[in-house]
Design a protein around this motif. Structure first.
Motif, short mmCIF file in Angstrom:
data_model
loop_
_atom_site.label_atom_id
_atom_site.label_comp_id
_atom_site.label_asym_id
_atom_site.label_seq_id
_atom_site.Cartn_x
_atom_site.Cartn_y
_atom_site.Cartn_z
N ALA A 199 -6.39 3.35 8.06
CA ALA A 199 -5.51 4.48 7.81
C ALA A 199 -5.29 4.68 6.32
CB ALA A 199 -4.16 4.26 8.51
N LYS A 202 -8.34 6.33 4.88
CA LYS A 202 -8.38 7.77 5.17
C LYS A 202 -7.42 8.53 4.26
CE LYS A 202 -9.88 7.57 10.02
NZ LYS A 202 -9.52 7.90 11.41
N GLN A 203 -6.23 7.94 4.07
CA GLN A 203 -5.26 8.59 3.19
C GLN A 203 -5.80 8.71 1.77
OE1 GLN A 203 -1.61 6.41 3.46
NE2 GLN A 203 -1.28 6.92 5.63
#
Length: 236
Positions: A199, A202-203
Motif C-alpha cells: 500500500a 502504491k501511495q
C-alpha cells in the motif's frame, strides 16, 4: 508368631517410600488408591489375628479362674471331711473317721492339682497379656498410619494435578510464541506487513505520477509565456 508376622508385614508397608513408588507409577492416583486398599486389607487381616489372640487369652483366663475356684472348692471339701473324721473319731467310730480322712486326702489331692494348673497357666497368661497389649498398640498405630496415608494420597494427587496443569499451561504458552517465525501468527504478521508495504508503494507511485503531471503543467506554462513574448516582439 503369625500374629507378629502380620503386624511386621503391615509395618513394613507403612514405612514404604511413597514418593519413590510414585516415580515408577504411570498413574500415581491409581497406585495410591491400590496401596490404601492393600493396607486396609492388611489391617483387617491383622485385626482378625489380634482378635483370635485376645480370644485365646480370655479362654486361658477363664480356665485359670475355674482352676482357682476349683482349688478353693476342693480345699473346702477337704476341710469338711477332716472335721467330720475328727467328730467320728471322738465318738469312737474310728473306721468311719478313717473313711472321711481318706476323702479329705482325695479332696486335698484335687486341690493341689487345681492349684498346680492355675500356677502353670499364670506365666502364659502374663505373656499373652503383654502380647495383646502390644498388638492393640500396633493396631492403633496402623490405623493412624492409614489416616496419614490417605492424607498423603490426597496431598500428592493434588500436587500432581497442579503440576500437570502448570505444564499444560506452559506448553500452551510456548506454542503461542509470536516471535517464532514458524508459527501461524508470525506468518500472518508477515503477510500484513507485506500488504502494508504494498500500500505504501502504491501511495508513493501515485504521488510520483501526480508530481510529474504538475511538472508538465509548469513546462507548458513556461513555453506559452515564451511564445507570447515572441509575438509581442514581432508586433513592435
Amino acid at each position: 508368631m503369625s500374629k507378629q508376622t502380620v503386624l511386621g508385614r503391615v509395618t513394613q508397608l507403612a514405612k514404604a517410600n511413597i514418593n519413590a513408588l510414585l516415580d515408577q507409577a504411570e498413574d500415581p492416583q491409581k497406585m495410591l488408591d491400590q496401596l490404601i486398599r492393600d493396607y486396609t486389607n492388611n489391617i483387617t487381616e491383622a485385626e482378625t489375628a489380634v482378635a483370635t489372640t485376645i480370644g485365646n487369652l480370655r479362654m486361658l483366663e477363664a480356665d485359670h479362674t475355674e482352676d482357682v475356684a476349683a482349688a478353693a472348692e476342693w480345699g473346702g471339701k477337704a476341710l469338711a471331711a477332716s472335721r467330720k473324721a475328727d467328730e467320728l473319731r471322738a465318738s469312737g467310730a474310728a473306721a468311719d473317721a478313717d473313711r472321711f480322712d481318706n476323702l479329705a486326702k482325695v479332696a486335698l489331692g484335687r486341690q493341689l492339682q487345681s492349684e498346680k494348673e492355675a500356677k502353670t497357666a499364670e506365666p502364659t497368661i502374663a505373656a499373652q497379656t503383654e502380647v495383646v497389649a502390644k498388638l492393640k498398640s500396633g493396631l492403633d498405630s496402623m490405623r493412624n498410619k492409614l489416616t496419614e496415608l490417605k492424607a498423603k494420597r490426597d496431598e500428592l494427587v493434588a500436587r500432581a494435578k497442579t503440576a500437570q496443569a502448570q505444564n499444560t499451561m506452559m506448553d500452551a504458552v510456548k506454542n503461542i510464541d509470536v516471535m517464532d517465525p514458524t508459527s501461524d501468527l508470525a506468518r500472518f504478521e508477515d503477510k500484513v506487513r507485506r500488504e502494508e508495504a504494498k500500500a505504501l508503494g502504491k501511495q508513493e507511485l501515485a504521488a510520483s505520477s501526480l508530481d510529474a503531471q504538475f511538472e508538465a503543467l509548469d513546462d507548458l506554462g513556461t513555453s506559452s509565456e515564451i511564445d507570447a513574448r515572441l509575438a509581442a516582439l514581432k508586433s513592435r
